[in-house]
Design an enzyme around this catalytic site. Structure first.
Site, PDB file in Angstrom:
ATOM      1  N   CYS A   2      -7.411  19.859  15.868  1.00 53.92           N
ATOM      2  CA  CYS A   2      -7.556  19.108  18.293  1.00 53.92           C
ATOM      3  C   CYS A   2      -8.217  18.137  17.828  1.00 53.92           C
ATOM      4  O   CYS A   2      -9.304  17.722  16.562  1.00 53.92           O
ATOM      5  CB  CYS A   2      -7.062  20.297  19.042  1.00 53.92           C
ATOM      6  SG  CYS A   2      -6.327  21.557  18.896  1.00 53.92           S
ATOM      7  N   ARG A  27      -7.012  14.733  10.570  1.00 53.06           N
ATOM      8  CA  ARG A  27      -7.786  16.284  11.003  1.00 53.06           C
ATOM      9  C   ARG A  27      -6.186  17.177  11.053  1.00 53.06           C
ATOM     10  O   ARG A  27      -6.201  18.725  10.901  1.00 53.06           O
ATOM     11  CB  ARG A  27      -8.519  15.956  12.717  1.00 53.06           C
ATOM     12  CG  ARG A  27      -8.750  15.550  12.152  1.00 53.06           C
ATOM     13  CD  ARG A  27      -9.387  15.301  13.978  1.00 53.06           C
ATOM     14  NE  ARG A  27     -10.416  16.418  14.232  1.00 53.06           N
ATOM     15  CZ  ARG A  27     -10.845  16.536  14.978  1.00 53.06           C
ATOM     16  NH1 ARG A  27     -11.053  15.741  16.265  1.00 53.06           N
ATOM     17  NH2 ARG A  27     -11.344  17.815  15.587  1.00 53.06           N
ATOM     18  N   TRP A  74      -3.836  21.632  17.637  1.00 51.13           N
ATOM     19  CA  TRP A  74      -3.820  22.495  16.371  1.00 51.13           C
ATOM     20  C   TRP A  74      -3.587  23.332  16.887  1.00 51.13           C
ATOM     21  O   TRP A  74      -4.643  24.278  17.837  1.00 51.13           O
ATOM     22  CB  TRP A  74      -4.281  22.576  15.451  1.00 51.13           C
ATOM     23  CG  TRP A  74      -4.467  23.220  14.133  1.00 51.13           C
ATOM     24  CD1 TRP A  74      -4.854  24.596  13.785  1.00 51.13           C
ATOM     25  CD2 TRP A  74      -3.197  23.369  13.192  1.00 51.13           C
ATOM     26  NE1 TRP A  74      -3.911  25.108  12.917  1.00 51.13           N
ATOM     27  CE2 TRP A  74      -3.209  24.765  12.172  1.00 51.13           C
ATOM     28  CE3 TRP A  74      -2.338  22.248  12.921  1.00 51.13           C
ATOM     29  CZ2 TRP A  74      -2.684  24.828  11.164  1.00 51.13           C
ATOM     30  CZ3 TRP A  74      -2.017  22.395  11.987  1.00 51.13           C
ATOM     31  CH2 TRP A  74      -2.109  23.138  11.070  1.00 51.13           C
ATOM     32  N   ASN A 100     -10.329  21.397  23.049  1.00 46.83           N
ATOM     33  CA  ASN A 100     -10.219  21.628  22.053  1.00 46.83           C
ATOM     34  C   ASN A 100     -11.003  22.745  22.047  1.00 46.83           C
ATOM     35  O   ASN A 100     -12.366  23.093  22.952  1.00 46.83           O
ATOM     36  CB  ASN A 100     -10.744  20.485  21.105  1.00 46.83           C
ATOM     37  CG  ASN A 100     -10.236  19.537  21.206  1.00 46.83           C
ATOM     38  OD1 ASN A 100      -9.031  19.197  20.626  1.00 46.83           O
ATOM     39  ND2 ASN A 100     -11.051  18.974  20.605  1.00 46.83           N
ATOM     40  N   GLY A 101     -10.371  23.873  21.662  1.00 49.04           N
ATOM     41  CA  GLY A 101     -11.622  25.375  21.366  1.00 49.04           C
ATOM     42  C   GLY A 101     -10.905  26.153  22.029  1.00 49.04           C
ATOM     43  O   GLY A 101      -9.185  25.862  21.927  1.00 49.04           O
ATOM     44  N   GLU A 486     -23.833  33.094  -2.302  1.00 43.63           N
ATOM     45  CA  GLU A 486     -23.923  32.161  -2.095  1.00 43.63           C
ATOM     46  C   GLU A 486     -25.042  31.582  -1.193  1.00 43.63           C
ATOM     47  O   GLU A 486     -24.772  29.976  -1.419  1.00 43.63           O
ATOM     48  CB  GLU A 486     -22.723  32.122  -0.585  1.00 43.63           C
ATOM     49  CG  GLU A 486     -22.009  30.624  -0.231  1.00 43.63           C
ATOM     50  CD  GLU A 486     -21.581  29.777  -0.948  1.00 43.63           C
ATOM     51  OE1 GLU A 486     -21.700  28.734  -0.338  1.00 43.63           O
ATOM     52  OE2 GLU A 486     -20.997  30.291  -2.027  1.00 43.63           O
ATOM     53  N   LYS A 490     -25.377  27.737  -2.928  1.00 41.56           N
ATOM     54  CA  LYS A 490     -26.391  26.384  -2.077  1.00 41.56           C
ATOM     55  C   LYS A 490     -27.117  25.925  -2.741  1.00 41.56           C
ATOM     56  O   LYS A 490     -27.451  24.573  -2.386  1.00 41.56           O
ATOM     57  CB  LYS A 490     -25.953  26.696  -0.407  1.00 41.56           C
ATOM     58  CG  LYS A 490     -24.727  27.125  -0.033  1.00 41.56           C
ATOM     59  CD  LYS A 490     -23.881  25.068   0.312  1.00 41.56           C
ATOM     60  CE  LYS A 490     -22.400  25.615  -0.424  1.00 41.56           C
ATOM     61  NZ  LYS A 490     -21.758  26.762  -1.555  1.00 41.56           N
ATOM     62  N   GLU A 493     -27.256  24.409  -5.569  1.00 43.69           N
ATOM     63  CA  GLU A 493     -26.587  22.984  -5.795  1.00 43.69           C
ATOM     64  C   GLU A 493     -26.837  21.337  -5.071  1.00 43.69           C
ATOM     65  O   GLU A 493     -26.884  20.754  -5.996  1.00 43.69           O
ATOM     66  CB  GLU A 493     -25.442  22.916  -4.857  1.00 43.69           C
ATOM     67  CG  GLU A 493     -24.270  24.134  -5.152  1.00 43.69           C
ATOM     68  CD  GLU A 493     -23.508  24.061  -4.417  1.00 43.69           C
ATOM     69  OE1 GLU A 493     -21.760  23.984  -5.365  1.00 43.69           O
ATOM     70  OE2 GLU A 493     -23.014  24.884  -3.539  1.00 43.69           O
ATOM     71  N   HIS A 509     -33.971  47.170 -11.075  1.00 44.39           N
ATOM     72  CA  HIS A 509     -33.672  47.519 -12.132  1.00 44.39           C
ATOM     73  C   HIS A 509     -34.101  46.097 -12.750  1.00 44.39           C
ATOM     74  O   HIS A 509     -32.949  45.285 -13.752  1.00 44.39           O
ATOM     75  CB  HIS A 509     -31.958  47.391 -12.491  1.00 44.39           C
ATOM     76  CG  HIS A 509     -32.128  48.813 -11.904  1.00 44.39           C
ATOM     77  ND1 HIS A 509     -32.202  49.808 -12.649  1.00 44.39           N
ATOM     78  CD2 HIS A 509     -31.823  49.253 -10.067  1.00 44.39           C
ATOM     79  CE1 HIS A 509     -32.116  50.894 -11.874  1.00 44.39           C
ATOM     80  NE2 HIS A 509     -31.686  50.644 -10.140  1.00 44.39           N
ATOM     81  N   LYS A 608     -16.425  17.255  -6.444  1.00 48.55           N
ATOM     82  CA  LYS A 608     -15.708  18.403  -5.460  1.00 48.55           C
ATOM     83  C   LYS A 608     -15.001  18.913  -5.812  1.00 48.55           C
ATOM     84  O   LYS A 608     -14.563  20.362  -5.502  1.00 48.55           O
ATOM     85  CB  LYS A 608     -15.553  17.303  -4.635  1.00 48.55           C
ATOM     86  CG  LYS A 608     -14.563  17.256  -2.639  1.00 48.55           C
ATOM     87  CD  LYS A 608     -15.728  18.626  -2.190  1.00 48.55           C
ATOM     88  CE  LYS A 608     -15.191  19.340  -1.292  1.00 48.55           C
ATOM     89  NZ  LYS A 608     -16.190  20.652  -0.468  1.00 48.55           N
TER      90      LYS A 608
END
Length: 613
Positions: A2, A27, A74, A100-101, A486, A490, A493, A509, A608
């Protein structure tokens, strides 16, 4: 996602707002509308579809005034049609609102209002705000007070703008939580507002950024800020550069920082209208999968690369738990170089932010040749992965510029949960009670995410202590083991610190040999089925003079007493917990990279989207 634009001043307001909405088209949206005050009455034009539909409507039936607000929607509640498009007004045409929300408590509020003879004209959660303001006005309160009283009743994260024919010289805006930003632009005898700064940048460089709990009363002469309790506050004006790339960052130093902060909003957008929060039913219209198709699936393969592959490991837990389908996760880069066992009872799910990742597309092609049905989770509409799939779930996060993926990762987790719920409901393996529990967890998720991102976890102390370390170990169990992977990725990266994620049960182990007082251990210890196991792992690290950074649930004194540093997230449904758990790990990596002076948005050697093998 939105978008909101507003204007009050000496120029034709509708034209300025419409042009601002055009700058937010990137958007994504499914309907649009504008409201102004014309001849003492609120005039609204709105339509489903793209802005050119609204533009055509305005050409044939023009409206204009000295103030206006516009919205690209949206859908989150109610189908994407004209009836549900913003702005919304009350029956008497006294108040108009854009938002929005998600109003998390809209169901009890709507029932309460209907019992007092309010009649709703849409299927949206937003309309309860209109009726709350209108009711306060009927009781004799002025417009600003009526708005403040209504805003206090709302749960969730919001950006809201309201106007009233009873106060034709002002707009009232508020930011609640972190799901929707509001930027105020200051001009000479005119004032602008937008959910994203590029919408108003052509008119002014003087910006004020609203924070959680800020309320603004906007007039042509300027803006007055207060908190939700009425306390008047002063805000700092910022002069921004004209450079469009810098402008898109808004108040943020890096795109990655901005994209981390946007996750409350992007999660709301990816949940959208796909969940009936009252029944728990999930509707994925672009999946193109019938109940008979779902029943015929004997096996699933999820294929992806990098961050998306770790998201896939989380999806395996979700799908096996809810849909009772065995799931294999395969690196796309390895998939076609062996003889994968695939047939026409196999459903292959490909996850790719860009939808153009070369290895993922090659894996999809290989699976197609072997008879599999293909579905994809992608962020870029019209991408190759979407075009070659039998069905698609779009992430709806908006553009992700930073090379290190953040909001696309959390969106893909939610999309996989929605897929697991839909499959479970079609296959009869997910009952109504559990569906409802998951729906309620998803309803609360955007606001919880916003709170995590804003709650002030002490990254500065952690970063200043550890930024010169060469190695980190991340530990997790169960569904949060992939979050350890993950989190480590990060850190690698963007900070260039070597980090490894391990299932905590595997520590003895091998990795336990590395533990000393120089290698920090990040332990994900949420209150879940493996909580006691993670407590044991933390104790074993401490027994060997290791340093523990624990990620745990708010208020967990037991973990706090064991760990050297603590990061916290609120409790939620176990299958939703990875979405919240990864947020502090993204922030930790970001702050570590900034402290080390690295190029956060364009880390060395990375691209990217990997479009060549």
């Amino acid at each position: 996602m939105c978008g909101i634009v507003g204007y009050i001043g000496h120029r034709p307001a509708t034209k300025i707002v419409l042009n601002g909405l055009k700058k937010l088209e990137y958007r994504g949206y499914d309907s649009a509308g504008i409201a102004t005050i014309q001849n003492g009455k609120i005039a609204v034009r709105r339509d489903e579809g793209k802005l050119h539909n609204l533009e055509t409507m305005l050409a044939s039936s023009p409206i204009n005034g000295q103030l206006a607000m516009g919205h690209t929607r949206w859908a989150t509640h109610g189908e994407p049609n004209r009836r549900n498009a913003h702005p919304h007004t009350d029956e008497s045409g006294t108040v108009a609102v854009v938002q929005n929300g998600i109003v998390e408590n809209f169901i009890p509020l709507k029932k309460e209002l209907e019992a007092r003879d309010h009649h709703f004209q849409s299927d949206t959660d937003t309309e309860v705000i209109v009726h709350l303001i209108d009711e306060n006005l009927r009781q004799g309160h002025d417009f600003v007070t009526a708005c403040r009283m209504a805003f206090r009743r709302l749960r969730g994260s919001h950006a809201i703008v309201a106007l009233s024919k009873l106060a034709p010289d002002k707009l009232v805006a508020i930011r609640l939580g972190n799901a929707g930003g509001v930027t105020i632009g200051l001009g000479d005898g005119e004032t602008f507002l937008a959910s994203d700064m590029p919408a108003i940048l052509e008119h002014t460089r003087r910006m004020v950024f609203m924070e959680d709990g800020d309320m603004a009363v906007i007039t042509a002469a300027g803006v007055e800020f207060s908190r939700l309790d009425g306390t008047v506050i002063a805000k700092t004006e910022t002069t921004v550069a004209w450079d469009p790339v810098s402008a898109e960052k808004g108040e943020y130093r890096h795109f990655m920082q901005k994209e981390i902060a946007e996750q409350a909003r992007s999660l709301a957008d990816t949940i959208g209208t796909r969940v009936d929060f009252e029944t728990g039913a999930v509707h994925l219209p672009d999946l193109n999968l019938s109940p008979d198709d779902a029943q015929s699936i004997r096996r699933m393969v999820i294929t992806a690369c990098g961050t998306s592959a770790y998201a896939a490991l989380v999806g395996k837990f979700m799908i096996e738990s809810l849909a009772k389908i065995p799931v294999e996760v395969d690196y796309a880069s390895e998939f076609r170089y062996r003889e994968p066992v695939i047939d026409d009872h196999t459903l292959l799910l490909a996850i790719s932010q860009s939808g153009e990742t070369a290895d993922t597309l090659a894996a999809m092609d290989e699976a197609r040749k072997r008879g599999a049905r293909l579905i994809s989770i992608v962020n870029v509409q019209g991408s190759m992965a979407e075009r070659i799939s039998d069905g698609t779930i779009l992430m709806h996060t908006g553009p992700e510029i930073g090379v290190a993926s953040t909001k696309a990762f959390t969106a893909s987790l939610v999309d996989q949960l929605l897929l697991a719920m839909a499959l479970g409901q079609m296959r009869g393996t997910l009952d109504a009670a559990e569906s409802h529990a998951l729906a309620q967890a998803l309803l609360a998720l955007p606001a919880q995410a916003g709170n995590v991102l804003a709650d002030g976890n002490d990254f500065e102390t952690i970063v200043n202590r550890f930024y010169e370390r060469a190695h980190f170990l991340y530990l997790g169990r169960g569904i949060n083991y992939p979050i350890a992977l993950e989190g480590a990725l990060k850190l690698k990266e963007i900070s260039y610190i070597h980090a490894e994620g391990y299932p905590a049960g595997e520590m003895k182990h091998g990795p336990i040999a590395l533990i000393d007082d120089w290698m920090p251990v990040v332990a994900i210890a949420l209150r879940d089925a493996v909580y006691e196991k993670m407590i044991s792992q933390i104790e074993q690290v401490k027994a060997r003079n290791g340093t523990v950074i624990a990620l745990t649930n708010s208020g967990d004194a037991r973990v706090a007493a064991l760990a050297d540093h603590v990061l916290t997230v609120p409790e939620t449904h176990p299958l939703v917990s990875p979405v919240l758990a990864v947020l502090p790990l993204q922030q930790l990596a970001y702050h570590m990279a900034v402290r080390r002076g690295n190029d956060v948005d364009q880390p060395r050697n990375l691209a990217k989207s990997v479009t060549v093998e």
